[in-house]
Design a protein around this motif. Structure first.
Motif, mmCIF file in Angstrom:
data_model
loop_
_atom_site.group_PDB
_atom_site.id
_atom_site.type_symbol
_atom_site.label_atom_id
_atom_site.label_comp_id
_atom_site.label_asym_id
_atom_site.label_seq_id
_atom_site.Cartn_x
_atom_site.Cartn_y
_atom_site.Cartn_z
ATOM 1 N N TRP A 183 41.147 39.777 32.695
ATOM 2 C CA TRP A 183 40.830 38.403 32.333
ATOM 3 C C TRP A 183 41.981 37.794 31.534
ATOM 4 O O TRP A 183 42.636 38.466 30.738
ATOM 5 C CB TRP A 183 39.582 38.338 31.457
ATOM 6 N N ARG A 184 42.216 36.505 31.747
ATOM 7 C CA ARG A 184 42.971 35.732 30.752
ATOM 8 C C ARG A 184 42.076 35.594 29.545
ATOM 9 O O ARG A 184 40.851 35.532 29.678
ATOM 10 C CB ARG A 184 43.354 34.371 31.323
ATOM 11 N N TRP A 185 42.672 35.553 28.340
ATOM 12 C CA TRP A 185 41.846 35.638 27.144
ATOM 13 C C TRP A 185 40.890 34.459 27.000
ATOM 14 O O TRP A 185 39.810 34.599 26.425
ATOM 15 C CB TRP A 185 42.712 35.761 25.881
ATOM 16 N N ASP A 186 41.233 33.285 27.523
ATOM 17 C CA ASP A 186 40.289 32.163 27.442
ATOM 18 C C ASP A 186 39.134 32.319 28.419
ATOM 19 O O ASP A 186 38.178 31.551 28.391
ATOM 20 C CB ASP A 186 41.002 30.831 27.664
ATOM 21 N N GLY A 187 39.215 33.315 29.347
ATOM 22 C CA GLY A 187 38.111 33.613 30.243
ATOM 23 C C GLY A 187 37.940 32.654 31.391
ATOM 24 O O GLY A 187 36.946 32.736 32.132
ATOM 25 N N LYS A 188 38.904 31.769 31.622
ATOM 26 C CA LYS A 188 38.755 30.787 32.700
ATOM 27 C C LYS A 188 39.149 31.372 34.050
ATOM 28 O O LYS A 188 38.581 31.003 35.071
ATOM 29 C CB LYS A 188 39.590 29.546 32.396
ATOM 30 N N VAL A 189 40.150 32.229 34.046
ATOM 31 C CA VAL A 189 40.638 32.813 35.299
ATOM 32 C C VAL A 189 40.847 34.302 35.106
ATOM 33 O O VAL A 189 40.805 34.828 33.985
ATOM 34 C CB VAL A 189 41.960 32.147 35.758
ATOM 35 N N MET A 190 41.088 34.983 36.211
ATOM 36 C CA MET A 190 41.307 36.433 36.224
ATOM 37 C C MET A 190 42.398 36.741 37.243
ATOM 38 O O MET A 190 42.551 36.036 38.242
ATOM 39 C CB MET A 190 40.006 37.150 36.581
ATOM 40 N N VAL A 191 43.139 37.821 36.977
ATOM 41 C CA VAL A 191 44.134 38.278 37.925
ATOM 42 C C VAL A 191 43.720 39.649 38.434
ATOM 43 O O VAL A 191 43.144 40.454 37.685
ATOM 44 C CB VAL A 191 45.550 38.341 37.296
ATOM 45 N N ALA A 192 43.976 39.914 39.709
ATOM 46 C CA ALA A 192 43.604 41.195 40.311
ATOM 47 C C ALA A 192 44.704 41.647 41.247
ATOM 48 O O ALA A 192 45.310 40.830 41.966
ATOM 49 C CB ALA A 192 42.284 41.073 41.075
ATOM 50 N N ARG A 223 48.668 48.338 38.426
ATOM 51 C CA ARG A 223 47.794 47.833 37.371
ATOM 52 C C ARG A 223 48.346 46.508 36.854
ATOM 53 O O ARG A 223 49.561 46.290 36.821
ATOM 54 C CB ARG A 223 47.708 48.831 36.206
ATOM 55 N N LEU A 224 47.418 45.633 36.439
ATOM 56 C CA LEU A 224 47.779 44.351 35.846
ATOM 57 C C LEU A 224 47.007 44.155 34.554
ATOM 58 O O LEU A 224 45.847 44.596 34.449
ATOM 59 C CB LEU A 224 47.458 43.188 36.802
ATOM 60 N N VAL A 225 47.649 43.479 33.577
ATOM 61 C CA VAL A 225 46.945 43.073 32.364
ATOM 62 C C VAL A 225 47.495 41.716 31.941
ATOM 63 O O VAL A 225 48.715 41.498 31.896
ATOM 64 C CB VAL A 225 47.112 44.117 31.231
ATOM 65 N N TRP A 226 46.576 40.760 31.745
ATOM 66 C CA TRP A 226 46.989 39.416 31.334
ATOM 67 C C TRP A 226 47.329 39.460 29.858
ATOM 68 O O TRP A 226 46.541 39.968 29.042
ATOM 69 C CB TRP A 226 45.868 38.423 31.587
ATOM 70 N N LEU A 227 48.500 38.944 29.507
ATOM 71 C CA LEU A 227 49.004 39.036 28.138
ATOM 72 C C LEU A 227 48.439 37.892 27.305
ATOM 73 O O LEU A 227 49.076 36.857 27.082
ATOM 74 C CB LEU A 227 50.523 39.035 28.138
ATOM 75 N N GLY A 228 47.206 38.060 26.867
ATOM 76 C CA GLY A 228 46.550 37.105 25.986
ATOM 77 C C GLY A 228 46.280 35.783 26.658
ATOM 78 O O GLY A 228 45.794 35.711 27.797
ATOM 79 N N ASN A 229 46.606 34.684 25.940
ATOM 80 C CA ASN A 229 46.381 33.332 26.458
ATOM 81 C C ASN A 229 47.670 32.719 26.968
ATOM 82 O O ASN A 229 47.773 31.507 27.098
ATOM 83 C CB ASN A 229 45.799 32.436 25.354
#
Length: 957
Positions: A183-192, A223-229
């Motif tokens: 998840w992006r930290w604001d929770g609006k979108v996600m990356v996969a 693997r992916l991880v969204w870096l905060g906002n």
């Protein structure tokens, strides 16, 4: 300021490797399968991790601050019937654990603070989609309570945990496995990321993919991880040369990497973890013995350090910020899962003094444990800022009030319907709710059923349900009137009282001897060891043997005992099912027929060529469709040809007529997962044992409803059932509770328990093999080195221990030889075919006797012919009760032991009786008196006997 001149506060953060006594050691991690999960997760109170289960998916749970040796005794959650792929704690409730598995279910667990033994009762069971069979990953929303993302192969489902509904679903459109999501930290979108090397930006509320960009080009995991906002995403994966790499994407221009690093060498995927508060990034590779620390700043990754670890990494988890010891400068902590140890690795920034709280190291954390909105608000389109809290121990904001799912009545969805409504959350502490209910019935686990059957159909559609299978097959127009069941299973007459001598079994000293290696089948490769616990994973009949091969496609290998020797290394023909398999069975009357229960809900029927496999079979002779979930058990009828029975995760038992490949009907009354089933040897009755601890007996021809039902033993990991005892009217059930294995004996008429013994300590379930002619029950489990044997008798304690047969290695399964193929002349009462990891061996079981030249008719009564049908399936459905014929096992030319001539007793070389019988009574009396006088030592001489006598010539004077 340029980044190269910037000094980071966390540059000198050191990984403090703990002492051995500070780790959690001697825990049964076991063999961990390939999965996209990290296998260990933490809340501020608990740590959960994958453990050995002996079949199915289990999680061990311990307090987060626990340290020391566990000696394999770990509080265990028996979560799923399949491997536990992923699990995570709710960020808003430290006691709420969510798990997912290949069984298609998401389960919610309330972890009690005093958990010491077993936990198998979930708060809720949710099926994201009716057609879902394999769930890979789960991930909570960072800001909204009760919102969960769950990936299922090529789709990601977004769930409202409180209502149990799937709100939206996004597919990648390429039938390619999703490998990670963040998840992006604001929770609006996600990356996969997915296996097709394409990364996708997903709008969960709209249910679509907004954009996509190329990922790492290697064909291995990424693997992916969204870096905060921020607009940056960190990715780890492999290039085309299979070198590991770490990259930074900018979603405003994702066609090229903003930054990339060549990671350390290794073949395991790198698991990335990002701390938004400090921007510290941890990279740990599966199979590696190190962990790397980076810092993300100004769109770049700055390498800090590499910490060496004592053992290889199986999994890694990041501890919540609320659990850190901030007064010791602990800015982060990771937990490493290795072979049998969990190692806490704190990262500490060195300071001259730790008396005061260092606010520069610990900004207000976004990991506050408090949600800014609930699922209804978020799915409704709202967006709110996250709630922060201070990590200063003296701050009043440190206390967090949980408002998680435990304050609600959770729902369970079946067939797409929601069975309960949401209750308002309560801020004050409230008692824990009872488990979720369906139609006011308490349940532990609900098998999900799709609303529509698969498109593929069999020759005949399932018929209208009548009372029994006989009525179903004949398709009568009206249902029979339900009458009170008066039928009883024949109960043996009770034995009369009186004195009974100690019981001596004829089979007490049975011997198991490994036969010559010339009989072996060697060089078995890629043996599959991951079949569900309901399957024995090995079948044999007369000459053919079948065992599973690991890998994709559900492969089975078929070998012949008549052709022993070394199998080829590769390129040998197999049966290719095209999907995962759960169980298989061989027709006892025609060992060229094999039935396979598959993960795609179908039963595939195969026909082996007469001389064995010469080429790989990819098309079954017929496919049976009717179940609504994975088929877990298949069994042929023991006396009637062309009859097959199957059990499924949809809690049904279905009976099939293979003469026209049609479904006859389904047996009713099962409310939970069916662990095992067994036909009575005469084929009239059937017994099942379920996860609800109920034993059910059916007479399926006359009635699809339960004939007898009773309480069975406690069961956690699985069980086996078989008919045994006098007239085969007892039921033997093996269970595993914790690490102890038990054997139970029940009367099928009264459902009373007749006996119980503890066999040994082992996690696997004992498979049962009953030899009716000798009343001997053989039992062994997967991974055992021994085969236990028992005699079932009416004499107390009814279950009698016999000898233990030791194998030459770890057993994966066994099969019993046909009685007519045994070496009766050598007093061979059984022959066991043993499947091991690399070969198949034969063990001959014999009974030592004094006169082996005679046929031991007391050991070998007439044997039931199990290799020929007693009737056709049509006759069985018409109510025919033809008993299987029996044959004598007496070899030609051998006399029976009971007819052996009796030898006359031989006379002894010396007998005092003969001497005494030749004397008269007076002589015997005199001898007795003389003997007594001799013992007294009396002198019977007279006094005058000592006087000197007078010469004879003196008398003349």
């Amino acid at each position: 300021m340029a980044y190269r001149f910037k000094v980071s506060k966390y540059k000198n953060a050191n990984a403090q490797m703990p002492k051995k006594e500070q780790c959690i050691s001697e825990i049964p991690i076991g063999r961990i399968m390939s999965s996209c999960g990290n296998f260990v997760t933490c809340s501020a109170k608990h740590i959960a991790f994958n453990i050995e289960s002996g079949g199915g998916g289990c999680a061990g749970v311990l307090p987060l601050n626990y340290a020391g040796r566990r000696n394999t005794k770990v509080p265990t959650i028996f979560a799923h019937g399949e491997f536990l792929n992923d699990m995570c704690f709710s960020p808003y409730d430290d006691d709420l654990l969510v798990t997912c598995s290949y069984d298609g279910n998401v389960k919610l667990w309330d972890i009690p603070d005093d958990l010491e033994d077993i936990h198998d009762q979930p708060l809720s069971v949710i099926t994201p989609d009716e057609t879902t069979k394999k769930l890979e990953m789960i991930n909570f929303h960072p800001l909204a309570d009760e919102v969960l993302a769950c990936s299922a192969f090529d789709a990601i489902h977004f769930l409202d945990l409180n209502s149990g509904e799937t709100q939206t679903c996004v597919e990648n459109g390429t039938q390619s496995l999703f490998q990670s999501m963040s998840w992006r930290w604001d929770g609006k979108v996600m990356v996969a990321s997915s296996k097709d090397c394409i990364n996708r930006i997903i709008d969960p509320r709209a249910g679509n993919v907004t954009s996509s960009f190329p990922g790492t080009q290697g064909n291995k995991d990424s693997r992916l991880v969204w870096l905060g906002n921020t607009d940056y995403i960190l990715g780890s994966g492999f290039d085309k040369m299979r070198n590991r790499m770490v990259v930074i994407y900018d979603i405003r221009n994702p066609s090229s990497f903003v930054d990339d690093h060549e990671a350390t060498s290794g073949s395991g995927v790198l698991m990335p973890f990002h701390d938004i508060d400090t921007n510290m990034v941890f990279l740990a590779g599966k199979g590696d013995q190190n962990i790397q620390l980076y810092e993300f700043d100004n769109a770049k990754l700055q390498f800090f350090s590499t910490a060496s670890l004592q053992q290889q990494t199986f999994g890694m988890g990041l501890a919540p910020k609320r659990s850190l010891n901030v007064m010791q400068g602990e800015v982060n902590k990771v937990y490493q899962l290795s072979k049998n140890t969990i190692t806490p690795i704190p990262y500490i920034v060195p300071r001259k003094s730790y008396r005061d709280f260092h606010a520069d190291l610990f900004p207000d954390t976004v990991y506050s444990g408090r949600a800014s909105m609930d699922a209804v608000e978020w799915f409704g389109g709202q967006s709110k800022e996250g709630i922060t809290m201070s990590l200063n121990p003296q701050s009043s904001s440190k206390k967090v009030i949980s408002s998680g799912l435990k304050t609600r009545k959770l729902s369970v969805r079946t067939d797409g319907q929601v069975k309960s409504t949401t209750q308002a959350p309560q801020v004050e502490a409230s008692p824990k709710p009872s488990p979720a209910k369906i139609e006011e019935t308490e349940t532990k686990e609900i098998a999900q059923q799709p609303s529509e059957a698969p498109s593929e159909t069999t020759k005949d559609a399932p018929k209208k349900k009548f009372k029994g299978l006989k009525g179903l097959k004949k398709a009568k127009a009206k249902e029979k009137t339900v009458e009170e069941k008066t039928e009883v299973i024949e109960k043996p007459e009770p034995s009369t009282g009186g004195f009974k001598a100690a019981y001596q079994s004829k089979y007490k000293h049975l011997l198991g001897k490994l036969m010559h290696k010339d009989n072996n089948i060697e060089n078995i490769t890629k043996l599959a060891e991951n079949l569900p616990s309901e399957s024995d994973a090995f079948q044999g009949s007369n000459d053919y043997l079948v065992y599973p091969i690991s890998g994709v496609g559900g492969r089975l290998n078929v070998v012949q005992l008549s052709k022993p020797g070394r199998l080829p290394e590769s390129d040998y023909p197999v049966i290719q099912n095209g999907c995962g398999i759960a169980d298989f069975a061989m027709d006892p009357f025609d060992n060229q027929n094999i039935a396979v229960g598959c993960d795609d809900w179908k039963i595939r029927l195969w026909r082996i060529p007469k001389n064995g496999l010469s080429e790989t079979l990819t098309e079954p002779t017929q496919t049976l469709v009717g179940h609504k979930q994975r088929v877990t058990i298949v069994r042929y009828h023991p006396t009637a040809s062309n009859i097959l029975v199957s059990a499924s995760m949809d809690n049904t038992v279905r009976v099939w007529d293979l003469s026209d490949f049609s479904e006859i009907g389904a047996l009713e009354g099962h409310t939970n997962q069916i662990l095992c089933l067994a036909w009575h040897p005469d084929g009239k009755y059937m017994a099942t044992f379920c996860k609800d601890k109920k034993i059910r007996v059916y007479n399926p021809v006359d009635d699809v409803e339960v004939l007898r039902e009773g309480e069975g033993p406690d069961v956690l990991r699985g069980g086996r059932i078989c008919w045994c005892g006098p007239n085969n009217n007892w039921l033997a059930i093996s269970t595993s509770t914790g690490s102890n294995r038990f054997l139970h004996l029940y009367d099928s008429h009264t459902m009373e328990q007749l006996g119980e013994i503890e066999v040994d300590e082992s996690p696997s379930v004992l498979s049962l093999y009953y030899d009716e002619s000798s009343s001997v029950l053989f039992a062994t489990g997967k991974g055992d080195r021994t085969i236990h044997s028992f005699e079932i008798s009416e004499v107390e304690p009814k279950i009698h221990h016999l000898s233990i047969i030791k194998a030459s290695g770890l057993l994966q399964g066994i099969s019993l030889y046909q009685k007519n193929l045994l070496g009766i002349k050598n007093i061979e009462m059984a022959r066991i075919v043993c499947l091991k990891k690399t070969n198949i061996e034969l063990v001959s079981v014999t009974i030592p006797r004094v006169k082996p030249e005679f046929f031991q008719d007391d050991l070998f009564p007439d044997a039931q012919v199990t290799w020929e049908p007693a009737m056709t399936g049509e006759q069985w459905l018409d109510g025919n009760t033809t008993q299987p014929k029996k044959i004598s096992l007496q070899p030609k030319g051998m006399k029976k032991l009971s007819e052996a001539p009796k030898e006359a007793p031989k006379a002894a070389k010396y007998s005092s009786q003969q001497i005494l019988s030749a004397k008269s009574d007076e002589e015997k009396k005199a001898e007795l008196i003389n003997a007594m006088v001799g013992k007294l030592g009396l002198d019977d001489r007279l006094e005058q006997d000592d006087f000197e006598g007078v010469d004879e010539d003196e008398w003349d004077d």
